[in-house]
Design a protein around this motif. Structure first.
Motif, PDB file in Angstrom:
ATOM      1  N   ARG A  87       0.816  -1.214   0.000  1.00 33.98           N
ATOM      2  CA  ARG A  87       0.000   0.000   0.000  1.00 33.98           C
ATOM      3  C   ARG A  87       0.852   1.267   0.000  1.00 33.98           C
ATOM      4  O   ARG A  87       1.937   1.295   0.548  1.00 33.98           O
ATOM      5  N   ALA A  88       0.316   2.314  -0.578  1.00 33.68           N
ATOM      6  CA  ALA A  88       0.977   3.620  -0.538  1.00 33.68           C
ATOM      7  C   ALA A  88       0.042   4.598   0.174  1.00 33.68           C
ATOM      8  O   ALA A  88      -1.142   4.681  -0.156  1.00 33.68           O
ATOM      9  N   LEU A  89       0.561   5.268   1.167  1.00 30.70           N
ATOM     10  CA  LEU A  89      -0.262   6.193   1.952  1.00 30.70           C
ATOM     11  C   LEU A  89       0.238   7.627   1.774  1.00 30.70           C
ATOM     12  O   LEU A  89       1.432   7.858   1.596  1.00 30.70           O
ATOM     13  N   ASP A  90      -0.693   8.560   1.867  1.00 28.83           N
ATOM     14  CA  ASP A  90      -0.341   9.966   1.652  1.00 28.83           C
ATOM     15  C   ASP A  90      -0.484  10.838   2.885  1.00 28.83           C
ATOM     16  O   ASP A  90      -0.234  12.043   2.819  1.00 28.83           O
ATOM     17  N   SER A  91      -0.913  10.261   3.974  1.00 26.04           N
ATOM     18  CA  SER A  91      -1.081  11.100   5.169  1.00 26.04           C
ATOM     19  C   SER A  91      -0.839  10.289   6.436  1.00 26.04           C
ATOM     20  O   SER A  91      -0.896   9.062   6.436  1.00 26.04           O
ATOM     21  N   TYR A  92      -0.590  11.012   7.515  1.00 21.72           N
ATOM     22  CA  TYR A  92      -0.368  10.367   8.807  1.00 21.72           C
ATOM     23  C   TYR A  92      -1.675   9.742   9.328  1.00 21.72           C
ATOM     24  O   TYR A  92      -1.637   8.751  10.046  1.00 21.72           O
ATOM     25  N   ALA A  93      -2.791  10.335   8.966  1.00 24.04           N
ATOM     26  CA  ALA A  93      -4.087   9.815   9.419  1.00 24.04           C
ATOM     27  C   ALA A  93      -4.319   8.408   8.864  1.00 24.04           C
ATOM     28  O   ALA A  93      -4.774   7.501   9.575  1.00 24.04           O
ATOM     29  N   GLU A  94      -3.956   8.228   7.591  1.00 25.92           N
ATOM     30  CA  GLU A  94      -4.098   6.907   6.961  1.00 25.92           C
ATOM     31  C   GLU A  94      -3.177   5.893   7.638  1.00 25.92           C
ATOM     32  O   GLU A  94      -3.547   4.747   7.871  1.00 25.92           O
ATOM     33  N   LEU A  95      -1.973   6.358   7.968  1.00 25.23           N
ATOM     34  CA  LEU A  95      -1.001   5.480   8.633  1.00 25.23           C
ATOM     35  C   LEU A  95      -1.518   5.079  10.014  1.00 25.23           C
ATOM     36  O   LEU A  95      -1.420   3.911  10.406  1.00 25.23           O
ATOM     37  N   LEU A  96      -2.096   6.048  10.717  1.00 20.74           N
ATOM     38  CA  LEU A  96      -2.622   5.774  12.056  1.00 20.74           C
ATOM     39  C   LEU A  96      -3.750   4.735  11.990  1.00 20.74           C
ATOM     40  O   LEU A  96      -3.791   3.802  12.810  1.00 20.74           O
ATOM     41  N   ASP A  97      -4.619   4.874  10.999  1.00 19.77           N
ATOM     42  CA  ASP A  97      -5.713   3.911  10.821  1.00 19.77           C
ATOM     43  C   ASP A  97      -5.166   2.517  10.535  1.00 19.77           C
ATOM     44  O   ASP A  97      -5.667   1.516  11.047  1.00 19.77           O
ATOM     45  N   TYR A  98      -4.142   2.473   9.710  1.00 20.42           N
ATOM     46  CA  TYR A  98      -3.545   1.192   9.335  1.00 20.42           C
ATOM     47  C   TYR A  98      -2.889   0.530  10.549  1.00 20.42           C
ATOM     48  O   TYR A  98      -3.067  -0.662  10.800  1.00 20.42           O
ATOM     49  N   LEU A  99      -2.141   1.331  11.311  1.00 19.76           N
ATOM     50  CA  LEU A  99      -1.423   0.794  12.475  1.00 19.76           C
ATOM     51  C   LEU A  99      -2.382   0.341  13.570  1.00 19.76           C
ATOM     52  O   LEU A  99      -2.072  -0.583  14.332  1.00 19.76           O
ATOM     53  N   ALA A 100      -3.520   1.004  13.649  1.00 20.39           N
ATOM     54  CA  ALA A 100      -4.507   0.666  14.692  1.00 20.39           C
ATOM     55  C   ALA A 100      -5.004  -0.773  14.548  1.00 20.39           C
ATOM     56  O   ALA A 100      -5.424  -1.388  15.530  1.00 20.39           O
ATOM     57  N   LEU A 101      -4.930  -1.307  13.327  1.00 20.10           N
ATOM     58  CA  LEU A 101      -5.421  -2.673  13.076  1.00 20.10           C
ATOM     59  C   LEU A 101      -4.391  -3.736  13.447  1.00 20.10           C
ATOM     60  O   LEU A 101      -4.701  -4.912  13.512  1.00 20.10           O
ATOM     61  N   LEU A 102      -3.168  -3.304  13.691  1.00 21.42           N
ATOM     62  CA  LEU A 102      -2.084  -4.252  13.959  1.00 21.42           C
ATOM     63  C   LEU A 102      -1.843  -4.395  15.461  1.00 21.42           C
ATOM     64  O   LEU A 102      -2.126  -3.474  16.235  1.00 21.42           O
ATOM     65  N   PRO A 103      -1.300  -5.534  15.888  1.00 23.05           N
ATOM     66  CA  PRO A 103      -1.024  -5.699  17.326  1.00 23.05           C
ATOM     67  C   PRO A 103       0.051  -4.714  17.810  1.00 23.05           C
ATOM     68  O   PRO A 103       0.903  -4.296  17.033  1.00 23.05           O
ATOM     69  N   ASP A 104      -0.014  -4.383  19.102  1.00 27.25           N
ATOM     70  CA  ASP A 104       0.889  -3.371  19.649  1.00 27.25           C
ATOM     71  C   ASP A 104       2.343  -3.829  19.723  1.00 27.25           C
ATOM     72  O   ASP A 104       3.252  -3.006  19.716  1.00 27.25           O
ATOM     73  N   ASP A 105       2.558  -5.152  19.820  1.00 31.94           N
ATOM     74  CA  ASP A 105       3.937  -5.631  19.980  1.00 31.94           C
ATOM     75  C   ASP A 105       4.644  -5.912  18.652  1.00 31.94           C
ATOM     76  O   ASP A 105       5.707  -6.512  18.621  1.00 31.94           O
ATOM     77  N   ILE A 106       4.067  -5.442  17.595  1.00 33.15           N
ATOM     78  CA  ILE A 106       4.691  -5.613  16.282  1.00 33.15           C
ATOM     79  C   ILE A 106       5.946  -4.734  16.186  1.00 33.15           C
ATOM     80  O   ILE A 106       6.005  -3.662  16.791  1.00 33.15           O
ATOM     81  N   LEU A 107       6.935  -5.233  15.488  1.00 33.75           N
ATOM     82  CA  LEU A 107       8.160  -4.446  15.310  1.00 33.75           C
ATOM     83  C   LEU A 107       7.989  -3.555  14.078  1.00 33.75           C
ATOM     84  O   LEU A 107       7.778  -4.055  12.970  1.00 33.75           O
ATOM     85  N   VAL A 108       8.053  -2.256  14.311  1.00 29.52           N
ATOM     86  CA  VAL A 108       7.899  -1.314  13.205  1.00 29.52           C
ATOM     87  C   VAL A 108       9.276  -0.798  12.806  1.00 29.52           C
ATOM     88  O   VAL A 108      10.025  -0.317  13.652  1.00 29.52           O
ATOM     89  N   VAL A 109       9.582  -0.923  11.548  1.00 32.90           N
ATOM     90  CA  VAL A 109      10.874  -0.445  11.033  1.00 32.90           C
ATOM     91  C   VAL A 109      10.614   0.765  10.136  1.00 32.90           C
ATOM     92  O   VAL A 109       9.910   0.658   9.138  1.00 32.90           O
ATOM     93  N   ILE A 110      11.154   1.886  10.533  1.00 31.58           N
ATOM     94  CA  ILE A 110      10.999   3.102   9.727  1.00 31.58           C
ATOM     95  C   ILE A 110      12.208   3.217   8.807  1.00 31.58           C
ATOM     96  O   ILE A 110      13.342   3.350   9.265  1.00 31.58           O
ATOM     97  N   ASP A 111      11.939   3.147   7.540  1.00 28.45           N
ATOM     98  CA  ASP A 111      13.006   3.129   6.546  1.00 28.45           C
ATOM     99  C   ASP A 111      12.814   4.322   5.609  1.00 28.45           C
ATOM    100  O   ASP A 111      12.080   4.236   4.626  1.00 28.45           O
ATOM    101  N   ALA A 112      13.453   5.421   5.956  1.00 24.94           N
ATOM    102  CA  ALA A 112      13.264   6.647   5.167  1.00 24.94           C
ATOM    103  C   ALA A 112      14.385   6.816   4.162  1.00 24.94           C
ATOM    104  O   ALA A 112      15.537   6.465   4.432  1.00 24.94           O
ATOM    105  N   ALA A 113      14.024   7.364   3.018  1.00 26.78           N
ATOM    106  CA  ALA A 113      15.049   7.668   1.996  1.00 26.78           C
ATOM    107  C   ALA A 113      15.920   8.812   2.510  1.00 26.78           C
ATOM    108  O   ALA A 113      15.508   9.586   3.376  1.00 26.78           O
ATOM    109  N   ASP A 114      17.123   8.894   1.950  1.00 30.50           N
ATOM    110  CA  ASP A 114      18.095   9.875   2.443  1.00 30.50           C
ATOM    111  C   ASP A 114      17.626  11.320   2.341  1.00 30.50           C
ATOM    112  O   ASP A 114      18.002  12.165   3.151  1.00 30.50           O
ATOM    113  N   ASP A 115      16.816  11.618   1.337  1.00 32.48           N
ATOM    114  CA  ASP A 115      16.438  13.022   1.126  1.00 32.48           C
ATOM    115  C   ASP A 115      15.171  13.430   1.882  1.00 32.48           C
ATOM    116  O   ASP A 115      14.733  14.576   1.772  1.00 32.48           O
TER     117      ASP A 115
END
Lengths: 142, 157
Positions: A87-115
């Motif tokens: 999936r591709a998301l365009d806002s933090y609100a969409e991300l929050l909705d998506y994360l809310a469906l996942l268990p709290d102990d999931i490992l989240v890896v933030i992988d940002a591009a250099d720029d």
């Protein structure tokens, strides 16, 4: 003949001494300048960096439970977007909705591009914390 | 003949001397107090966040890292390059694991720079990191249209 009686009361000119007034005003000014804090209050977001050379599997019992979610941040057509699995998301609100469906102990890896500007990396990290995710790490690969 | 009593009359004269004394005293006081170089270092636009909290500094050994741009990285108020940062941290904090790194980075700094600093900290066994933020609404992703130039291009500019 009319007699004029002049009032012989002593008239005193009101002399206002400015010195103590200025002293007090400046004293108050110094007091307020010293006590007022013009800076915006700073808050912190805490994170624990994974130690290099130490595998995450120090507690082998947790290995099979770890589910990873990779949040990639990159530009697509000039627009900064978040990519989660397919999936591709365009806002933090969409991300929050998506994360809310996942268990709290999931490992989240933030992988940002250099720029990617730092403020958006913090934005994603903040959203993960808002969604009560406990294990959040930053990818330093690449 | 009418005799007028001459009354002593004094014009209102504002004595400026104590006023000037006090003003100069205040100016000298603030010049001594303010360290302008530190003001410049502290002047960073932090990113907004809603989940930030007031850090309890009472029993934590803190190490302040200020990142304004590629060429402006400060460790505890001393400007240095990324390459010099490692040895400087080891000198100041030989037991790295006890220290918490407080990162005050400008919101527009490219993530590449933050990543390199975090990598440096991790190699020195400093795993506790705090990101300084301001309380506020997150900047929407849509507002970031122009990309940050890569670090090597920033240096050549």
């Amino acid at each position: 003949m009319k007699l004029k009686f002049q009032q012989s009361g002593v008239k005193r000119r009101l002399a206002v001494s400015m010195t103590p007034l200025i002293d007090v005003v400046f004293l108050l000014m110094v007091f307020f300048l010293m006590t007022i804090n013009f800076e915006k209050p700073e808050l912190v977001l805490e994170n624990r960096l994974p130690q290099l050379g130490v595998e995450a599997s120090e507690d082998p019992s947790k290995d099979w439970e770890t589910v990873e979610l990779h949040i990639e941040m990159a530009r697509q057509g000039g627009q900064l977007r978040l990519f989660l699995e397919e999936r591709a998301l365009d806002s933090y609100a969409e991300l929050l909705d998506y994360l809310a469906l996942l268990p709290d102990d999931i490992l989240v890896v933030i992988d940002a591009a250099d720029d990617v500007p730092y403020k958006h990396v913090i934005g994603v990290y903040n959203t993960c914390l808002q969604a009560s995710k406990q294990e959040i790490v930053f990818s330093v690969a690449g | 003949m009418r005799a007028y009593r001459k009354r002593p009359w004094a014009a209102l004269v504002v004595d400026m001397t104590p006023l000037i004394d006090v003003i100069f005293l205040i100016i000298i006081f603030f010049i001594i107090l303010i360290n302008f170089s530190q003001v410049h270092i502290r002047n960073v636009v932090l990113p907004n966040a809603s989940q930030g909290y007031q850090s309890d500094d009472s029993n934590k050994q803190k190490m302040l890292i200020t990142i304004k741009s590629k060429d402006e990285i400060y460790l505890e108020g001393t400007q240095m390059s990324l390459a010099d940062m490692g040895p400087a941290i080891v000198r100041k904090h030989p037991r790295g694991s006890d220290v918490t790194a407080l990162m005050r980075a400008d919101e527009e700094v490219p993530y590449e720079l933050i990543k390199l600093v975090m990598l440096k900290l991790a190699t020195l066994n400093i795993d506790k990191v705090q990101f300084a933020t301001w309380e506020g609404e997150l900047t929407p992703l849509a507002e970031s249209v122009t990309a940050n130039p890569p670090l090597d291009r920033q240096v050549s500019e």
